[in-house]
Write a protein that holds these residues in place. Structure first.
Motif, PDB file in Angstrom:
ATOM      1  N   UNK A 264       0.824  -1.380   0.099  1.00 23.97           N
ATOM      2  CA  UNK A 264       0.214  -0.074   0.156  1.00 23.97           C
ATOM      3  C   UNK A 264       0.970   1.267  -0.161  1.00 23.97           C
ATOM      4  N   UNK A 265       0.405   2.297  -0.853  1.00 24.77           N
ATOM      5  CA  UNK A 265       1.420   3.534  -0.749  1.00 24.77           C
ATOM      6  C   UNK A 265       1.199   4.210   0.497  1.00 24.77           C
ATOM      7  N   UNK A 266       2.146   4.985   0.763  1.00 22.05           N
ATOM      8  CA  UNK A 266       2.119   6.136   1.909  1.00 22.05           C
ATOM      9  C   UNK A 266       0.928   6.918   1.668  1.00 22.05           C
ATOM     10  N   UNK A 267       0.112   7.198   2.797  1.00 19.60           N
ATOM     11  CA  UNK A 267      -0.923   8.301   2.286  1.00 19.60           C
ATOM     12  C   UNK A 267      -0.616   9.557   2.101  1.00 19.60           C
ATOM     13  N   UNK A 268       0.681   9.960   2.437  1.00 16.06           N
ATOM     14  CA  UNK A 268       1.287  11.360   2.078  1.00 16.06           C
ATOM     15  C   UNK A 268       1.982  11.455   0.973  1.00 16.06           C
ATOM     16  N   UNK A 269       2.135  10.377   0.020  1.00 16.81           N
ATOM     17  CA  UNK A 269       2.640  10.470  -1.197  1.00 16.81           C
ATOM     18  C   UNK A 269       1.652  11.340  -2.311  1.00 16.81           C
ATOM     19  N   UNK A 270       2.217  12.161  -2.947  1.00 22.31           N
ATOM     20  CA  UNK A 270       1.730  13.101  -3.923  1.00 22.31           C
ATOM     21  C   UNK A 270       0.668  12.252  -4.754  1.00 22.31           C
ATOM     22  N   UNK A 271      -0.424  12.662  -5.182  1.00 20.63           N
ATOM     23  CA  UNK A 271      -1.430  12.041  -5.912  1.00 20.63           C
ATOM     24  C   UNK A 271      -1.659  13.053  -7.153  1.00 20.63           C
ATOM     25  N   UNK A 272      -2.005  12.283  -8.281  1.00 17.02           N
ATOM     26  CA  UNK A 272      -2.267  12.598  -9.696  1.00 17.02           C
ATOM     27  C   UNK A 272      -3.528  13.813  -9.523  1.00 17.02           C
TER      28      UNK A 272
ATOM     29  N   UNK B 109     -17.216   7.548  -8.979  1.00 15.11           N
ATOM     30  CA  UNK B 109     -16.552   7.648  -7.730  1.00 15.11           C
ATOM     31  C   UNK B 109     -15.133   7.180  -8.191  1.00 15.11           C
ATOM     32  N   UNK B 110     -14.992   6.375  -8.867  1.00 13.37           N
ATOM     33  CA  UNK B 110     -13.633   5.605  -9.349  1.00 13.37           C
ATOM     34  C   UNK B 110     -13.039   6.745 -10.516  1.00 13.37           C
ATOM     35  N   UNK B 111     -13.522   7.604 -11.168  1.00 12.63           N
ATOM     36  CA  UNK B 111     -13.268   8.593 -12.026  1.00 12.63           C
ATOM     37  C   UNK B 111     -12.655   9.867 -11.072  1.00 12.63           C
ATOM     38  N   UNK B 112     -13.186  10.093 -10.036  1.00 13.16           N
ATOM     39  CA  UNK B 112     -12.690  11.171  -9.225  1.00 13.16           C
ATOM     40  C   UNK B 112     -11.678  10.886  -8.347  1.00 13.16           C
ATOM     41  N   UNK B 113     -11.369   9.425  -7.831  1.00  6.77           N
ATOM     42  CA  UNK B 113     -10.644   9.120  -6.782  1.00  6.77           C
ATOM     43  C   UNK B 113      -9.016   9.408  -7.041  1.00  6.77           C
ATOM     44  N   UNK B 114      -8.433   9.983  -6.316  1.00 11.08           N
ATOM     45  CA  UNK B 114      -6.947  10.343  -6.642  1.00 11.08           C
ATOM     46  C   UNK B 114      -6.212   9.135  -6.417  1.00 11.08           C
ATOM     47  N   UNK B 115      -5.225   9.432  -7.619  1.00 12.74           N
ATOM     48  CA  UNK B 115      -4.336   8.229  -7.928  1.00 12.74           C
ATOM     49  C   UNK B 115      -2.875   8.529  -7.636  1.00 12.74           C
ATOM     50  N   UNK B 116      -2.081   7.811  -6.829  1.00  9.45           N
ATOM     51  CA  UNK B 116      -0.813   8.222  -6.584  1.00  9.45           C
ATOM     52  C   UNK B 116       0.023   8.043  -7.750  1.00  9.45           C
ATOM     53  N   UNK B 117       1.102   9.011  -7.865  1.00 12.54           N
ATOM     54  CA  UNK B 117       2.018   9.086  -8.830  1.00 12.54           C
ATOM     55  C   UNK B 117       2.519   7.702  -9.073  1.00 12.54           C
ATOM     56  N   UNK B 118       3.045   7.171  -7.760  1.00 14.71           N
ATOM     57  CA  UNK B 118       3.658   5.919  -7.778  1.00 14.71           C
ATOM     58  C   UNK B 118       3.180   4.761  -8.549  1.00 14.71           C
TER      59      UNK B 118
END
Length: 347
Positions: free
Chosen positions: A1-9, A317-326
């Motif tokens: 799981x990615x770090x919750x503080x990682x930058x998101x798209x 909901x999924x279209x608007x969900x933030x996605x991590x750059x990682x």
């Protein structure tokens, strides 16, 4: 799981208004296609279709696409019924030409999958007749308007002329250009599952928009090679359809389909690898599939079908969900995503 503080798209929202290329039309970044309510693969009732269109409207979607072949008329009829309660000037409507529906014609092979099963469950007893002639285009539009219960199309697209490219260039596109010049329609183009013919249309005619299904998705990015750069150069808007690759990126379980037919084992395996990477970043595969195409500057909108209110709610909901750059970086490093593919939001 990615770090919750990682930058998101950073993403545009599903209901963000987007200019459709050089046309006067404004569409929502997420559009609604009438394939599923037409009964593709699974029969849908009129009431469920009506509820689905209402849910799309309530969610803020204002871009709707249909075609005579979707449900062999059911897609247009049900979409038209669902939209009848809303002001016509408040949404953009597209449909397609090149396929007429005739009760006295022999069944067309393209109405059936490779196993002989009809693509559209519960469809009327009519057959698809291919006709890209001037008269055929005019008849197609007239008949679509009746089924849709409206007085105009905003966008008219030549539908899958894979074996009729020369005829489409000689007859279908010229009449569509006339209709655009007469302001009968606001934009013209083609909708296909391949890029080679679309590139020819871009070079030899004057299209405004292409609906490209399945060729620029999380699963495959062949459109990056020359198609998307050509569209960007010529100011042709691209709408990304088939982002789940016929459902494979929504559910890669038993019975999964790819390009409308049963999915080959190697393609299913690739979908599972994509899913595993997404799971490591706590991102649903469907969210990544929905959001990926819009990062390319040539892509104006993403078009998806739905057959229920629940599917509309989930897609939004999924279209608007933030996605991590990682996630995108790992997909590239795993060889699952072309390193040339833009990610993030260019707007």
């Amino acid at each position: 799981m990615t770090d919750q503080h990682e930058a998101t798209t950073a993403r545009v929202r599903h209901d963000t208004a987007v200019r459709l290329g050089r046309t006067p039309l404004t569409v929502t970044a997420l559009g609604f296609g009438a394939t599923a309510i037409g009964g593709m693969y699974t029969e849908v009732s009129d009431d469920d279709a009506d509820e689905t269109v209402a849910a799309a409207w309530a969610a803020g979607l204002r871009y709707f696409d249909a075609a005579p072949q979707y449900g062999r008329g059911n897609g247009e009829t049900r979409l038209g019924h669902g939209l009848a309660r809303y002001p016509r000037d408040d949404y953009v409507l597209s449909s397609k030409v090149g396929r007429l529906l005739r009760a006295d014609a022999d069944p067309h092979p393209d109405d059936f999958d490779s196993t002989g099963r009809p693509y559209d469950a519960g469809a009327p007893d009519v057959a698809t007749v291919y006709d890209y002639s001037r008269d055929g285009v005019l008849r197609s539009i007239e008949e679509s308007l009746v089924r849709l219960g409206t007085d105009r199309l905003d966008v008219a697209l030549v539908h899958d002329p894979d074996d009729y490219v020369d005829e489409a260039l000689a007859t279908a596109f010229p009449i569509l250009i006339e209709l655009r010049d007469q302001k009968v329609v606001s934009a013209i183009g083609a909708g296909m599952n391949q890029t080679a013919a679309l590139e020819r249309f871009a070079r030899e005619s004057d299209p405004d928009v292409f609906l490209l299904a399945g060729r620029y998705t999380l699963l495959e990015q062949t459109a990056l090679q020359s198609f998307l750069p050509l569209c960007a150069e010529r100011g042709i808007a691209v709408v990304a359809g088939g982002v789940f690759n016929s459902g494979l990126l929504a559910d890669a379980g038993p019975g999964a389909r790819y390009d409308y037919d049963p999915a080959p084992a190697d393609v299913v395996a690739r979908a599972h690898r994509l899913s595993e990477v997404c799971r490591r970043h706590d991102v649903p595969l469907k969210a990544a599939a929905l959001q990926f195409p819009l990062a390319h500057p040539a892509v104006a909108a993403v078009l998806t079908g739905a057959r229920s209110r629940a599917e509309i709610v989930e897609n939004v909901r999924l279209f608007d969900r933030p996605i991590p750059e990682g996630l995108w970086r790992e997909l590239v490093s795993e060889g699952l995503l072309d390193e040339r593919a833009p990610v993030g939001d260019p707007r």
